[in-house]
Scaffold this active site. Structure first.
Site: not given
Ligand SMILES: [Zn+2]
Length: 307
Positions: A126, A252
Site C-alpha cells: 500500500h 489475509d
Molecule cells: Zn492485506
C-alpha cells in the site's frame, strides 16, 4: 533445486501497537517453523540467509523526497501516516530491513545462486511513490524491483499480488511502466480497503495493459482463485515472458481472517503457491521470489505442522 529463505529476528520489531492487527507476533514462530522436521528433512535444498537494511539510495529510487522527509521525521518522534498506520519511533529502520531482505532475495537469483527465494517478510504494497497507509511505509517490493532493474539484466518483472487487499502502492509506482506487469487478485474494492483495484484500472501511457486487476467478490473460494489463475494469470504470464516473478501476499484472504471476507483455505493457498511455482518454471526458468506478509488471525499464521 536450491531454495533460500531470507529472515531476520528483528522482523518482529515491525509492530504497530499492542491493539493493532499488525504486531510482530507473526514472526516469533518462524524460527520454530524453520526447525520443523519437514524442513529439516530438506536441509540440503534450503539455505538460510540474513539480510541487512537497504541503503537510503535504494529507498530513494522508489519514493519521493517529500514523502521520505516526512517518514524520516516521524521515525525520530513517532507519529502517524494515516489513521490505520501509527508509526512508533524506529519503524523506518525495520522497514528498510524488509526492503534489504527483498534486495538480498533478488541478488541471490540474479547472480544465479538459487532459483527460488522465500522472504517471510512484509510486502508493503500500500506504499506508493508519495504515500503510505494500510500498515505500510516503504514499498519493499518496488525497492527490490528497482534494485534489480538498475544493477542486473533483470528488466521484465511480473508482480503477482494475491493479498486480500489491492496492492495500490505497487500499482501506483508502476502504473505507466511497461516492464513491470502488476497482476492483482483481491477482494472487490467496493467492499474493502483501499477502495482501489477495479478491473478498469489497467495502467496509463506505455504502461497501459500492464496493470491487471482481478477483483473477487466477498465469499470467493479456492476454486474461484484458481479459475482466475488459470484463465488470466497463466496466459498473460506466457505472453509477457518475464525475467522473474515476484509474488506477494499473506494469509489475509483466509476464510477465518478478520480483515477480509474471502474464503481461501490453507489447501487453497498451497495450491496457489504450487501454481505460481509451476508458472515460474514455465516462463522464467523458475526464478521466483515469494514475499509472505499479512494475515491477521493469529491462529492461521504459520505454526509447525499446521495444515
Ligand atoms: Zn492485506
Amino acid at each position: 533445486m536450491k531454495t533460500a529463505i531470507v529472515f531476520h529476528d528483528d522482523f518482529r520489531k515491525y509492530a504497530l501497537g499492542s491493539d493493532h492487527p499488525f504486531t510482530g507476533e507473526r514472526y516469533k514462530h518462524l524460527p520454530e517453523v524453520f526447525g520443523h522436521k519437514d524442513l529439516s528433512a530438506r536441509k540440503s535444498e534450503i539455505t538460510f540467509m540474513r539480510p541487512k537494511p537497504a541503503d537510503e539510495a535504494c529507498i530513494e529510487a522508489v519514493h519521493g523526497e517529500q514523502y521520505l522527509g516526512f517518514i524520516r521525521g516521524i521515525n525520530e518522534t513517532g507519529g502517524m501516516i494515516t489513521l490505520d498506520t501509527p508509526i512508533p519511533p524506529g519503524l523506518y529502520d525495520i522497514a528498510r530491513l524488509f526492503a534489504g531482505a527483498n534486495i538480498l532475495a533478488g541478488r541471490l537469483i540474479a547472480e544465479n545462486m538459487v532459483r527460488r527465494v522465500v522472504v517471510p517478510g512484509l510486502g508493503a504494497h500500500h506504499a506508493g511513490y508519495d504515500f503510505g497507509g494500510g500498515f505500510c511505509m516503504i514499498n519493499d517490493i518496488a525497492v527490490m524491483i528497482e534494485y534489480l532493474r538498475k544493477y542486473y539484466p533483470v528488466q521484465k518483472i511480473m508482480a503477482i499480488d494475491y493479498d486480500a487487499h489491492c496492492g495500490d502502492g505497487t500499482q501506483d509506482i508502476y502504473y505507466d511502466c511497461p516492464d513491470v506487469l502488476c497482476v492483482d487478485l483481491h477482494q472487490d474494492p467496493m467492499t474493502l480497503f483501499p477502495g482501489k483495484g477495479f478491473a478498469y484500472q489497467i495502467g496509463v501511457d506505455a504502461g497501459q495493459g500492464h496493470t491487471i486487476n482481478l477483483p473477487m467478490p466477498p465469499g470467493a473460494s479456492d476454486e474461484d482463485f484458481m479459475r482466475a489463475f488459470q484463465e488470466v494469470i497463466l496466459p498473460v504470464a506466457m505472453d509477457f515472458a518475464p525475467d522473474l516473478i515476484v509474488a506477494n501476499g499473506g494469509l489475509d484472504a483466509h476464510v477465518d481472517d478478520p480483515l477480509s471476507q474471502l474464503r481461501l483455505s490453507i489447501n487453497g493457498f498451497q495450491q496457489m503457491m504450487r501454481s505460481i511455482a509451476d508458472l515460474s518454471q514455465k516462463v522464467c526458468d523458475s526464478r521466483l521470489i515469494l514475499i509472505l506478509g499479512g494475515g491477521y488471525n493469529p491462529k492461521v499464521v504459520p505454526a509447525p505442522g499446521r495444515r
